[in-house]
Scaffold this active site. Structure first.
Site, PDB file in Angstrom:
ATOM      1  N   TYR A  94      39.353  52.891  38.160  1.00  0.00           N
ATOM      2  CA  TYR A  94      40.734  52.911  37.676  1.00  0.00           C
ATOM      3  C   TYR A  94      40.954  51.880  36.573  1.00  0.00           C
ATOM      4  O   TYR A  94      40.599  50.708  36.706  1.00  0.00           O
ATOM      5  CB  TYR A  94      41.670  52.621  38.835  1.00  0.00           C
ATOM      6  CG  TYR A  94      43.136  52.914  38.578  1.00  0.00           C
ATOM      7  CD1 TYR A  94      43.616  54.213  38.616  1.00  0.00           C
ATOM      8  CD2 TYR A  94      44.031  51.885  38.319  1.00  0.00           C
ATOM      9  CE1 TYR A  94      44.956  54.484  38.413  1.00  0.00           C
ATOM     10  CE2 TYR A  94      45.377  52.146  38.112  1.00  0.00           C
ATOM     11  CZ  TYR A  94      45.833  53.456  38.155  1.00  0.00           C
ATOM     12  OH  TYR A  94      47.161  53.712  37.944  1.00  0.00           O
ATOM     13  N   SER A 185      35.388  53.802  43.621  1.00  0.00           N
ATOM     14  CA  SER A 185      36.843  53.687  43.561  1.00  0.00           C
ATOM     15  C   SER A 185      37.437  54.967  42.964  1.00  0.00           C
ATOM     16  O   SER A 185      37.204  56.044  43.499  1.00  0.00           O
ATOM     17  CB  SER A 185      37.242  52.429  42.788  1.00  0.00           C
ATOM     18  OG  SER A 185      38.616  52.145  42.967  1.00  0.00           O
ATOM     19  N   GLN A 186      38.181  54.879  41.848  1.00  0.00           N
ATOM     20  CA  GLN A 186      38.675  56.113  41.227  1.00  0.00           C
ATOM     21  C   GLN A 186      37.507  57.047  40.913  1.00  0.00           C
ATOM     22  O   GLN A 186      37.591  58.265  41.126  1.00  0.00           O
ATOM     23  CB  GLN A 186      39.424  55.797  39.948  1.00  0.00           C
ATOM     24  CG  GLN A 186      39.863  57.037  39.173  1.00  0.00           C
ATOM     25  CD  GLN A 186      40.533  56.704  37.857  1.00  0.00           C
ATOM     26  OE1 GLN A 186      41.737  56.819  37.729  1.00  0.00           O
ATOM     27  NE2 GLN A 186      39.750  56.291  36.867  1.00  0.00           N
ATOM     28  N   ASP A 273      38.159  46.070  52.520  1.00  0.00           N
ATOM     29  CA  ASP A 273      38.630  46.572  51.232  1.00  0.00           C
ATOM     30  C   ASP A 273      40.155  46.683  51.246  1.00  0.00           C
ATOM     31  O   ASP A 273      40.707  47.520  51.962  1.00  0.00           O
ATOM     32  CB  ASP A 273      38.010  47.945  50.963  1.00  0.00           C
ATOM     33  CG  ASP A 273      38.272  48.462  49.561  1.00  0.00           C
ATOM     34  OD1 ASP A 273      39.180  47.940  48.889  1.00  0.00           O
ATOM     35  OD2 ASP A 273      37.567  49.395  49.140  1.00  0.00           O
ATOM     36  N   HIS A 302      36.490  45.347  47.867  1.00  0.00           N
ATOM     37  CA  HIS A 302      36.472  46.578  47.078  1.00  0.00           C
ATOM     38  C   HIS A 302      35.201  46.715  46.245  1.00  0.00           C
ATOM     39  O   HIS A 302      34.922  47.792  45.721  1.00  0.00           O
ATOM     40  CB  HIS A 302      37.712  46.651  46.185  1.00  0.00           C
ATOM     41  CG  HIS A 302      37.931  48.004  45.593  1.00  0.00           C
ATOM     42  ND1 HIS A 302      37.914  49.157  46.347  1.00  0.00           N
ATOM     43  CD2 HIS A 302      38.147  48.408  44.302  1.00  0.00           C
ATOM     44  CE1 HIS A 302      38.122  50.205  45.560  1.00  0.00           C
ATOM     45  NE2 HIS A 302      38.254  49.779  44.323  1.00  0.00           N
TER      46      HIS A 302
END
Length: 329
Positions: A94, A185-186, A273, A302
């Site tokens: 992201y 993540s994204q 996370d 994360h």
């Protein structure tokens, strides 16, 4: 970062009752069909001559994504390796873009063609010319077009990601039967979405600490990151029904894409996370339609497993017949 989500024994059995919209499949079938019809000009691969790399060929790519819009990418090929090559399509976290080509050496160095896909509206090289019909969004991308799934930002991004796989499979240097999608993540959420939509075009999926999964749970328990944009939107627009907001986001939920995926997958989750809580990851993992393995990083934030997860990915791909091409002798 303390352990704030469920303990691991509960996560392993976590299967929330999250139903897909009744027209979910039709929505994506129509969306992808429209993108293919709007493709227009064929993808372009321009050889990059000004590069410090001596072990890789580099191409600056433009390919048609949602609406035929040009999406940027880098294609890196290991110089001298036997072709056609296994390939890894990489999606970005992201707020990031494709960056500089020599930032992406972990896959080409291991004998893979590596296609790095820029993210529209986030990377410097790929604008999002559509935007949302309404300006009632908060901060980043999560609430752009939140009024309807047709207008939502991630309709365009997910379409771009599926189109990237379709384009790469046509490249003469790539083995179309060994294309893997990957990201964290994204990027992990986008890899999961692509695995769910591209069917047999994807041979494997590497899904690290994925975002875009079980949106309501993410909004309820995340203490940082993009899920908080949903919370901020609902705080500012109290008269707007949360059901409508989550109804739109349901069309982009990794839980539903996971149920439609069939390629083998390696997930990862980090138990500390705060951005993508492990319960949101397990909500998708436990619905996954194909064979799936999970790496758990007990004290990971994360960043997940970092280089240790990368090493696990190399081994996992080799075990599934998706190892990199040997170097030229």
């Amino acid at each position: 970062m303390p352990l704030t989500d469920m303990p691991i024994d509960e996560l392993r059995d976590y299967r929330p009752a999250v139903e897909a919209p009744g027209d979910f499949d039709a929505f994506w079938r129509e969306t992808l069909g429209d993108a293919r019809e709007a493709a227009g000009a064929p993808p372009g691969f321009r050889r990059v001559e000004d590069t410090p790399l001596v072990s890789a060929e580099v191409y600056d790519v433009r390919f048609p994504g949602w609406g035929g819009h040009p999406i940027a990418g880098w294609l890196l090929l290991p110089r001298g390796a036997a072709r056609p090559l296994p390939a890894v399509v990489g999606y970005i976290g992201y707020g990031g873009g494709r960056g500089l080509h020599f930032e992406h050496l972990e896959w080409v160095s291991a004998g893979y063609a590596h296609f790095v896909v820029d993210t529209r509206g986030q990377g410097h090289d790929t604008p999002d010319p559509v935007g949302a019909r309404s300006a009632q969004w908060v901060g980043g991308m999560m609430t752009r077009g939140i009024e309807s799934p047709e207008d939502h930002y991630y309709r365009r991004v997910v379409t771009d990601c599926v189109r990237a796989v379709e384009v790469l499979r046509e490249h003469p240097a790539v083995d179309a039967s060994r294309v893997v999608v990957s990201g964290g993540s994204q990027g992990g959420g986008l890899a999961l979405a692509t695995a769910g939509l591209a069917g047999d075009a994807v041979a494997g999926a590497l899904v690290d600490v994925p975002f875009l999964c079980h949106f309501r749970r993410g909004a309820e328990v995340a203490s940082g990151g993009p899920y908080m944009e949903i919370v901020q939107y609902l705080q500012r627009h109290r008269r707007e029904a949360a059901e409508r907001v989550f109804g739109t986001l349901a069309y982009f939920d990794g839980v539903h894409f996971a149920a439609r995926a069939s390629a083998p997958a390696l997930f990862s989750a980090a138990l500390m996370d705060p951005v993508c809580p492990p319960s949101t990851v397990y909500a998708a993992y436990n619905r996954y339609g194909g064979a799936a393995d999970m790496s758990v990083w007990e004290f990971g934030d994360h960043g997940g497993g970092g280089p240790a997860q990368q090493r696990a990915q190399y081994a996992w791909l080799a075990a599934h017949g998706l190892g990199g091409a040997p170097a030229a002798v």
